[in-house]
Design a protein around this motif. Structure first.
Motif, PDB file in Angstrom:
ATOM      1  N   GLN A  67      49.746  35.640  51.840  1.00 11.15           N
ATOM      2  CA  GLN A  67      48.404  35.313  51.357  1.00 11.15           C
ATOM      3  C   GLN A  67      48.402  34.776  49.926  1.00 11.15           C
ATOM      4  O   GLN A  67      47.361  34.301  49.449  1.00 11.15           O
ATOM      5  CB  GLN A  67      47.510  36.566  51.422  1.00 11.15           C
ATOM      6  CG  GLN A  67      47.220  37.059  52.825  1.00 11.15           C
ATOM      7  CD  GLN A  67      46.332  38.297  52.797  1.00 11.15           C
ATOM      8  OE1 GLN A  67      46.799  39.422  52.922  1.00 11.15           O
ATOM      9  NE2 GLN A  67      45.043  38.080  52.619  1.00 11.15           N
ATOM     10  N   GLU A  70      46.722  31.451  48.383  1.00  8.67           N
ATOM     11  CA  GLU A  70      45.272  31.408  48.192  1.00  8.67           C
ATOM     12  C   GLU A  70      44.852  31.881  46.798  1.00  8.67           C
ATOM     13  O   GLU A  70      43.696  31.722  46.413  1.00  8.67           O
ATOM     14  CB  GLU A  70      44.587  32.284  49.245  1.00  8.67           C
ATOM     15  CG  GLU A  70      44.928  31.913  50.683  1.00  8.67           C
ATOM     16  CD  GLU A  70      44.511  32.994  51.669  1.00  8.67           C
ATOM     17  OE1 GLU A  70      43.614  33.796  51.318  1.00  8.67           O
ATOM     18  OE2 GLU A  70      45.083  33.037  52.777  1.00  8.67           O
ATOM     19  N   THR A  90      52.341  28.225  41.525  1.00  9.80           N
ATOM     20  CA  THR A  90      51.608  28.620  42.723  1.00  9.80           C
ATOM     21  C   THR A  90      52.572  28.845  43.874  1.00  9.80           C
ATOM     22  O   THR A  90      53.607  28.198  43.970  1.00  9.80           O
ATOM     23  CB  THR A  90      50.588  27.539  43.127  1.00  9.80           C
ATOM     24  OG1 THR A  90      51.286  26.297  43.315  1.00  9.80           O
ATOM     25  CG2 THR A  90      49.523  27.367  42.058  1.00  9.80           C
ATOM     26  N   ASP A 155      42.697  32.644  40.799  1.00  9.86           N
ATOM     27  CA  ASP A 155      41.398  32.921  41.419  1.00  9.86           C
ATOM     28  C   ASP A 155      41.211  34.439  41.393  1.00  9.86           C
ATOM     29  O   ASP A 155      41.639  35.153  42.295  1.00  9.86           O
ATOM     30  CB  ASP A 155      41.380  32.383  42.853  1.00  9.86           C
ATOM     31  CG  ASP A 155      40.016  32.538  43.528  1.00  9.86           C
ATOM     32  OD1 ASP A 155      39.249  33.438  43.134  1.00  9.86           O
ATOM     33  OD2 ASP A 155      39.729  31.771  44.468  1.00  9.86           O
ATOM     34  N   ALA A 158      39.605  36.343  44.330  1.00  5.97           N
ATOM     35  CA  ALA A 158      40.496  36.383  45.494  1.00  5.97           C
ATOM     36  C   ALA A 158      41.628  37.387  45.270  1.00  5.97           C
ATOM     37  O   ALA A 158      42.016  38.112  46.197  1.00  5.97           O
ATOM     38  CB  ALA A 158      41.061  34.988  45.757  1.00  5.97           C
TER      39      ALA A 158
END
Length: 355
Positions: A67, A70, A90, A155, A158
Motif C-alpha cells: 500500500q 499510495e 516514492t 499524503d 493516507a
C-alpha cells in the motif's frame, strides 16, 4: 497501549537515561539499557508514542508495504551496526513473495526478505520540526530492519489511515529471541581455491556470486581473500572516503548498497556533499544521506566480477567479524557496461595503494 509492568518499568528507565544525558538515539539508548531497540519502541507506547502493528496472518507485513505507493513521498531508512542509508522517494513496482520481495523505483530501491520482519510499530516523535511519524520494523531479535518516515510531501491523511488499518488492537508483549552469533568460516585449507576461481570467472551475472559462495561453503570475505588479487585485492582503510570525494568531484553516479538480514537499500545516482564528523563519514545530499562509521571498517576491498556485459567492479567494506558494512558500484543497469568514470575512480585508488 500495552499494559505490562515490565514495559512500564523500561520506559521509566528510559526517561531517567534521557534526563541524565539528553535523549540518545533509539539504538544507542536500547544498548545502554540492555534491551533490544524493538523493546524500547514498544515501551514508548506507555506514553502513547508507539503502537504495535498487526501483521497479516499469512503474508506478514507484505500487504502493508504493497500500500505504500499510495502514500506519496516518504523517507526510507535501512541500517546495520556500522552504516545508515536514508533515501527520499516514492514506492512503486512493489512485488513481495513468500520470502523475498522487491521495490523497484529508482528513488526507493529495496530488496526485502520478508520472513525476517517479525514486528512493527507506528511511532510518533517530537522533533524540532514538530511531530515526526514513522513505521518501524524489527527482526525476531528486535533489531531494526527498515523504517519509513512521513515527510512534508507525504499524503499525511493516507499515512495515518494506513496506520489505523494496521494497528494491533490487542498487542502481546514482545519476547525477542537471543542474538545470533556470527557464523564461523570453515578453515581456508578446506576450500578448493582453484574450483572457486573457475566458478568465479565463469559468472555471467553478479547475482550468481551468492550461489557460488553457498556451493563452496565459504564466507564472503573469506572468498575474497582466497580468490587472488586479480579478482579481489585489499585497499586502504580510507578508500571509501577517497572514493566518495573523487566521485563527487567528477560527478560520477554511483550505487550504494546497505543491508541487514531483512532488507537491502540502494541509492543510484550522484553524490555531492561529503563531510566527516568524528568517526562518521557522511553523504548529506537533499534526497540521499549516508552515515558510515569509519572506525568500524576493518577491511576494504576492490572486487571484480565477470558478467555478460563485462567486468563489474565494486568497493566493499567489512567489519572486524567479516560482516559487510557497505558496498559501492558505479551506476549501471542490466545490459550496460561499467561506467568509464567509475573505473577511473577505482584505478586512482589502486594507484594510491601501489604508491
Amino acid at each position: 497501549m500495552l499494559d505490562h509492568p515490565d514495559v512500564t518499568a523500561l520506559y521509566d528507565r528510559y526517561l531517567s537515561l534521557a534526563a541524565d544525558g539528553g535523549t540518545p538515539r533509539a539504538r544507542d539508548a536500547a544498548e545502554q539499557l540492555g534491551v533490544s531497540e524493538a523493546e524500547l519502541v514498544e515501551a514508548k507506547g506507555t506514553a502513547g508514542l508507539s503502537r504495535a502493528l498487526r501483521p497479516h496472518e499469512e503474508r506478514g507485513f507484505a500487504p502493508l508495504l504493497e500500500q505504500m505507493p499510495e502514500m506519496g513521498e516518504v523517507m526510507v531508512l535501512t541500517r546495520n551496526q556500522s552504516c545508515v542509508h536514508e533515501r527520499h522517494g516514492t514506492f512503486g513496482n512493489v512485488r513481495i513473495g513468500e520470502k523475498m520481495g522487491l521495490v523497484l523505483n529508482k528513488s526507493v530501491d529495496l530488496r526485502i526478505f520478508i520472513n525476517h520482519w517479525a514486528s512493527g510499530f507506528a511511532v510518533e516523535e517530537d522533533v524540532k520540526s514538530g511531530k515526526r511519524l514513522s513505521l518501524q520494523f524489527f527482526d525476531p531479535q528486535g533489531t531494526a530492519i527498515h523504517k519509513i518516515y512521513a515527510t512534508a510531501k507525504t499524503d499525511r491523511p493516507a499515512f495515518e489511515a494506513l496506520i489505523e488499518a494496521w494497528v494491533d488492537r490487542n498487542p502481546q508483549k514482545l519476547v525477542p529471541l537471543p542474538p545470533e552469533p556470527p557464523k564461523a568460516d570453515r578453515p581456508d585449507s578446506e576450500i578448493d581455491v582453484p574450483a572457486l576461481r573457475r566458478d568465479w570467472q565463469a559468472m555471467t551475472d553478479t547475482h550468481q556470486f551468492f550461489g557460488m559462495l553457498r556451493r563452496h561453503k565459504t564466507g564472503r570475505l573469506q572468498a575474497l581473500r582466497l580468490a587472488g588479487d586479480d579478482l579481489s585485492h585489499r585497499v586502504a582503510a580510507d578508500a571509501a572516503a577517497r572514493m566518495l570525494d573523487m566521485a563527487a568531484a567528477d560527478a560520477v553516479p554511483i550505487m550504494v548498497f546497505v543491508a541487514n538480514k531483512g532488507c537491502i537499500q540502494i541509492h543510484s545516482g550522484p553524490v555531492s556533499t561529503i563531510k566527516t564528523m568524528g568517526p562518521w563519514l557522511n553523504v548529506l545530499d537533499p534526497e540521499f544521506n549516508l552515515h558510515l562509521r569509519t572506525d568500524h571498517i576493518a577491511e576494504s576491498r576492490i572486487v571484480r566480477k565477470p558478467t555478460k556485459d563485462g567486468i563489474v567492479t565494486s568497493l566493499e567494506l567489512f567489519d572486524s567479524e567479516g560482516g559487510v558494512i557497505c558496498t559501492f558500484f558505479g551506476e549501471r543497469h542490466e545490459g550496460e557496461g561499467e561506467l568509464a568514470g567509475w573505473r577511473d575512480v577505482l584505478a586512482r585508488l589502486e594507484r594510491e595503494v601501489a604508491a
